[in-house]
Write an enzyme that holds these catalytic residues in place. Structure first.
Site, PDB file in Angstrom:
ATOM      1  N   GLY A  46      64.630  30.169  26.333  1.00  0.00           N
ATOM      2  CA  GLY A  46      64.345  30.965  25.149  1.00  0.00           C
ATOM      3  C   GLY A  46      65.073  30.397  23.946  1.00  0.00           C
ATOM      4  CD  GLN A  51      69.385  30.588  20.020  1.00  0.00           C
ATOM      5  OE1 GLN A  51      68.292  30.997  20.398  1.00  0.00           O
ATOM      6  NE2 GLN A  51      70.277  30.092  20.849  1.00  0.00           N
ATOM      7  CB  CYS A  91      73.732  31.778  24.660  1.00  0.00           C
ATOM      8  SG  CYS A  91      73.047  31.772  22.991  1.00  0.00           S
ATOM      9  CG  LEU A  92      69.658  27.018  24.664  1.00  0.00           C
ATOM     10  CD1 LEU A  92      68.316  26.579  24.080  1.00  0.00           C
ATOM     11  CD2 LEU A  92      70.091  26.066  25.767  1.00  0.00           C
ATOM     12  CG  HIS A 133      69.716  36.115  25.083  1.00  0.00           C
ATOM     13  ND1 HIS A 133      70.905  35.985  25.763  1.00  0.00           N
ATOM     14  CD2 HIS A 133      69.708  35.088  24.175  1.00  0.00           C
ATOM     15  CE1 HIS A 133      71.587  34.951  25.285  1.00  0.00           C
ATOM     16  NE2 HIS A 133      70.874  34.384  24.333  1.00  0.00           N
ATOM     17  CD  GLU A 134      66.384  33.577  22.961  1.00  0.00           C
ATOM     18  OE1 GLU A 134      66.857  33.298  21.847  1.00  0.00           O
ATOM     19  OE2 GLU A 134      66.825  33.093  24.022  1.00  0.00           O
ATOM     20  CG  HIS A 137      70.075  34.539  19.252  1.00  0.00           C
ATOM     21  ND1 HIS A 137      71.348  34.105  18.954  1.00  0.00           N
ATOM     22  CD2 HIS A 137      69.852  34.171  20.549  1.00  0.00           C
ATOM     23  CE1 HIS A 137      71.879  33.513  20.002  1.00  0.00           C
ATOM     24  NE2 HIS A 137      70.991  33.531  20.989  1.00  0.00           N
TER      25      HIS A 137
END
Length: 228
Positions: A46, A51, A91-92, A133-134, A137
């Site tokens: 994702g 991000q 998480c990235l 989660h996204e 962000h």
């Protein structure tokens, strides 16, 4: 298509609240393609526009094992959610760290697809977790915000050290000193614990603490009953 740079915690740009997408056009679709390429290359399941330093309400996800189930959600909005699911999240933007986070197990979400057409979709399990989660962000929130105040500065300092941030060594030394001080306090408490127990036994404070522990144990049993 092109790979984009992924912002990493504690970059303050990750705290920016994304604005709604006004127009779905070829420029936005090119961004979507770049986001997919970036996500797959990372690799991840994702990625939110926030991000990659684009502060519009857009996310992409693909939780399949063979990159066969891509989803694009523009201006996503959760309509319903139910159930509880606790899972390890990474998480990235916080590379190398995984912690348990509680999310809704099932959600119903409304969004625009890559053609700008309004859609509604039910998601459960990993896909539901990923979308939530996204979406965090897009609101300037990270999964580390769900962690204790003790864990967040340690993660931040370690990431800064890995990037060669000049303040990282000093922060680590401060954390180490704080840990040593906690150890000394714990040892002192253990040495004097029998005396403290005799003094505290039967006091109103002790009785109140006993009541609180009983309430916490009852609450813990309730959480276990629903799988939290």
């Amino acid at each position: 298509m092109a790979k984009l740079n992924i912002l990493e915690f504690p970059d303050p740009r990750l705290r920016t609240k994304a604005a709604p997408v006004e127009v779905v056009d070829d420029g936005l679709r090119a961004l979507i393609d770049d986001m997919f390429e970036t996500m797959y290359a990372a690799p991840g399941i994702g990625l939110a526009a926030t991000q990659v330093d684009v502060h519009r309400r857009l996310l992409v996800t693909d939780v399949s094992s063979d990159s066969s189930a891509p989803y694009v959600l523009i201006n996503p909005e959760i309509l319903e959610k139910d159930g509880v699911m606790v899972s390890d999240e990474g998480c990235l933007s916080v590379p190398g760290y995984y912690e348990e986070v509680e999310r809704a197990e099932h959600i119903r979400v409304r969004f625009l697809d890559r053609q700008g057409v309004s859609q509604e979709m039910d998601a459960e399990g990993l896909l539901a977790v990923c979308i939530q989660h996204e979406m965090d962000h897009l609101d300037g929130k990270l999964f580390v915000d769900y962690l204790s105040e003790a864990k967040r500065p340690r993660i931040r300092t370690k990431l800064q050290k890995e990037r060669g941030h000049p303040s990282a060594r000093r922060d680590l030394e401060d954390l180490s000193r704080g840990s040593r001080a906690q150890v000394e306090v714990s040892r002192a408490i253990r040495r004097h614990r029998p005396d403290l127990r005799r003094l505290a036994r039967g006091s109103p404070v002790a009785e109140a603490g006993k009541t609180r522990r009983q309430e916490q144990l009852s609450a813990s049993r309730d959480r276990d009953a629903v799988g939290i």
